[in-house]
Design a protein around this motif. Structure first.
Motif, short mmCIF file in Angstrom:
data_model
loop_
_atom_site.label_atom_id
_atom_site.label_comp_id
_atom_site.label_asym_id
_atom_site.label_seq_id
_atom_site.Cartn_x
_atom_site.Cartn_y
_atom_site.Cartn_z
N LEU A 65 15.33 12.27 18.75
CA LEU A 65 16.62 12.28 18.07
C LEU A 65 16.54 11.43 16.82
CD1 LEU A 65 17.47 11.81 21.48
CD2 LEU A 65 19.38 13.00 20.45
N THR A 66 17.36 11.76 15.86
CA THR A 66 17.43 10.98 14.63
C THR A 66 18.88 10.60 14.37
OG1 THR A 66 16.77 10.93 12.30
CG2 THR A 66 17.63 13.01 13.13
N THR A 67 19.10 9.48 13.71
CA THR A 67 20.45 8.93 13.59
C THR A 67 20.63 8.16 12.28
OG1 THR A 67 22.06 7.46 14.65
CG2 THR A 67 19.76 6.85 14.85
N SER A 68 21.88 8.02 11.91
CA SER A 68 22.19 7.17 10.75
C SER A 68 22.21 5.70 11.13
CB SER A 68 23.56 7.57 10.17
OG SER A 68 24.57 7.44 11.17
N VAL A 103 14.08 11.10 29.21
CA VAL A 103 13.63 10.07 28.28
C VAL A 103 13.91 10.54 26.86
CG1 VAL A 103 11.64 8.80 27.40
CG2 VAL A 103 11.84 9.25 29.85
N VAL A 104 14.49 9.67 26.06
CA VAL A 104 14.78 10.00 24.67
C VAL A 104 14.14 8.96 23.76
CG1 VAL A 104 16.95 11.13 25.25
CG2 VAL A 104 16.96 8.70 24.61
N GLU A 105 13.82 9.38 22.54
CA GLU A 105 13.39 8.47 21.48
C GLU A 105 14.33 8.68 20.30
OE1 GLU A 105 9.32 9.01 20.48
OE2 GLU A 105 8.60 8.85 22.56
N VAL A 106 14.95 7.60 19.87
CA VAL A 106 15.93 7.69 18.80
C VAL A 106 15.39 6.92 17.59
CG1 VAL A 106 18.32 7.30 18.12
CG2 VAL A 106 17.78 7.81 20.51
N THR A 107 15.34 7.59 16.43
CA THR A 107 14.77 7.01 15.22
C THR A 107 15.78 7.09 14.08
OG1 THR A 107 12.56 7.70 15.89
CG2 THR A 107 12.87 7.13 13.57
#
Length: 488
Positions: A65-68, A103-107
């Motif tokens: 996932l990507t985020t502000s 499991v998630v990876e947030v960048t």
């Protein structure tokens, strides 16, 4: 499904619906996470591989996932959402979390710039999803699903490229590959893995930028090469590497197999032969419960590299013939050298090099004139690689002469039957002398040391040559050998 034309709206809606259905098992958790980020004023989107795989109808183990949000804002949100969190690279903006089995990876959105000399990114965080997506490697990986409302964001036509089986870059390929030359290897991997065809400008850029791959670490090159080899169609990916000159940088022994064929075509195109052997070895891999479950990296590497000793050993004989004497031994050394350069582990390197060294051994079998002793040695020399050696040897037959191919197949069938019969009689896969070290020492009255080792090897040779004799006969033969050795 389509070429350059856009998908009709109804078709697009159906494709998106099918992709969401593929993601259905994890959507409740992702929606929940998206709502939490939105409540704190941040954007969140599923991005890259999992979105691509959903459109392809494939399950994805990764949830990227990507985020502000910045890392210091991501972490407390994930702590409240999941059962565990970990810092996967705060400087690169990535925090991981687990909730149940998910499991998630947030960048954080990225806006990196690259040092074109060392390929090290100057990490910079971005402020919008569009800026993040344009920096990704290929359009098929530059799609995102905004959470929690499941809005598809596809500014570069990744879905259409997937439908057309096409591989393009979001920015110009020259810029993309200059940012990270490893992306060129990744292009070949996606050809092998997903069956995509690179766009002409991608191929042109790969060919021009191939020398820049030298700045990428051997470990990163190895990892991409392994993924390519374990893909469903590694031959297609390898052809792209050779045609663009990338193989000259990472696996120069492969393009070196394109030997000139003499005017009378008295020997095969070794390059094409090697790719055919690789494909035939893949076809011989077994299911999960079989002796060589596919995809098998050791078998595939050995099949690809088995003839790399031929260029160095090629000799033109009187009368127009061509020979490659000892190319098996030379090839084993070259294989080990290349795999060490690519930082493969010692066990994998040893196994592949050993298979290359043994791949011609069967051709001394002829019409089955081997003694039982020779069959035992064949099995003993192969050790736990025997099942792979069976498949490599069979795959190495690429002759178009049906009569010759049938003869070789029957001969190897016969050899395998003999191996099975001897194994039943003698438990061949556990060949040992009939007396252990303690018994040898007691019989000869000697302590552990070089002499006992020599006696052990004598009994092992006796076992290989004559089969099971029984402990009493083995002890008597040992005494006679020892007496003769002592008198000598």
């Amino acid at each position: 499904m389509t070429s350059d034309a856009e998908l009709p709206p109804e078709a697009t809606a159906q494709v998106v619906a099918d992709a969401l259905a593929r993601l259905e098992p994890v959507l409740p958790l992702l929606r929940d996470l998206g709502e939490r980020f939105a409540a704190d004023g941040h954007e969140l989107a599923l991005v890259g591989g999992p979105v691509r795989d959903a459109f392809l109808g494939r399950d994805s183990l990764d949830l990227d996932l990507t985020t502000s949000a910045r890392p210091e804002q991501i972490e407390p949100l994930l702590e409240r959402w999941g059962s565990a969190t970990w810092d996967m690279g705060r400087d690169f903006g990535t925090i991981g979390a687990r909730r149940g089995e998910t499991v998630v990876e947030v960048t954080t959105y990225r806006a990196d710039e690259y040092d074109r000399t060392t390929r090290k990114p100057v990490v910079a965080f971005g402020d919008d999803l569009a800026g993040d997506l344009v920096r990704r490697d290929f359009t098929v990986n530059a799609m995102a699903l905004r959470l929690p409302h499941l809005e598809l964001v596809d500014p570069h036509g990744g879905m259409l490229d997937l439908a057309a089986g096409r591989l393009r870059t979001p920015s110009t390929p020259e810029v993309s590959f200059a940012d990270d030359p490893l992306r060129m290897l990744r292009a070949a991997r996606f050809v092998a893995q997903l069956g995509l065809t690179p766009a002409p400008d991608v191929v042109t850029a790969m060919t021009a930028a191939a020398p820049s791959l030298e700045i990428v670490s051997a470990e990163r090159v190895r990892d991409e090469l392994v993924k390519l080899l374990l893909a469903p169609d590694p031959v297609a990916g390898l052809r792209l590497l050779v045609d663009t000159g990338l193989a000259d940088q990472v696996l120069p022994e492969l393009p070196a197999l394109r030997l000139e064929i003499d005017e009378h075509h008295r020997h095969k195109d070794v390059y094409e032969h090697s790719l055919t052997v690789l494909q035939q070895a893949i076809d011989l891999e077994s299911g999960a419960d079989g002796p060589v479950p596919g995809p098998d990296l050791v078998l595939r590497l050995a099949a690809l590299l088995h003839d790399i000793g031929k260029p160095a050993t090629r000799r033109f004989e009187d009368g127009g013939g061509v020979s490659f004497h000892h190319h098996d031994v030379v090839g084993a050394k070259l294989t080990a050298k290349r795999m060490r350069a690519l930082r493969f582990d010692k066990d994998t390197t040893k196994a592949v090099a050993r298979l290359v060294e043994l791949h011609l051994r069967f051709h001394g079998y002829g019409d089955g004139q081997w003694t039982d002793s020779a069959v035992r040695r064949y099995v003993t020399d192969a050790g736990d690689l025997l099942q792979r050696l069976h498949r490599l040897t069979r795959a190495d037959c690429t002759t178009r002469n049906r009569r010759k191919a049938d003869r070789l197949r029957r001969a190897y069938d016969d050899l395998e039957e003999r191996i099975d019969r001897l194994a039943e009689q003698e438990e061949l896969d556990r060949v040992r002398p009939e007396l252990d070290g303690n018994h040898i020492g007691e019989i000869l009255g000697i302590p552990p040391g070089p002499e006992l080792g020599e006696a052990y090897r004598f009994l092992l040779e006796l076992r290989l040559d004559e089969g099971v004799l029984g402990p009493e006969v083995a002890a008597e033969r040992l005494r006679r050998w020892w007496a003769g050795r002592s008198s000598a």
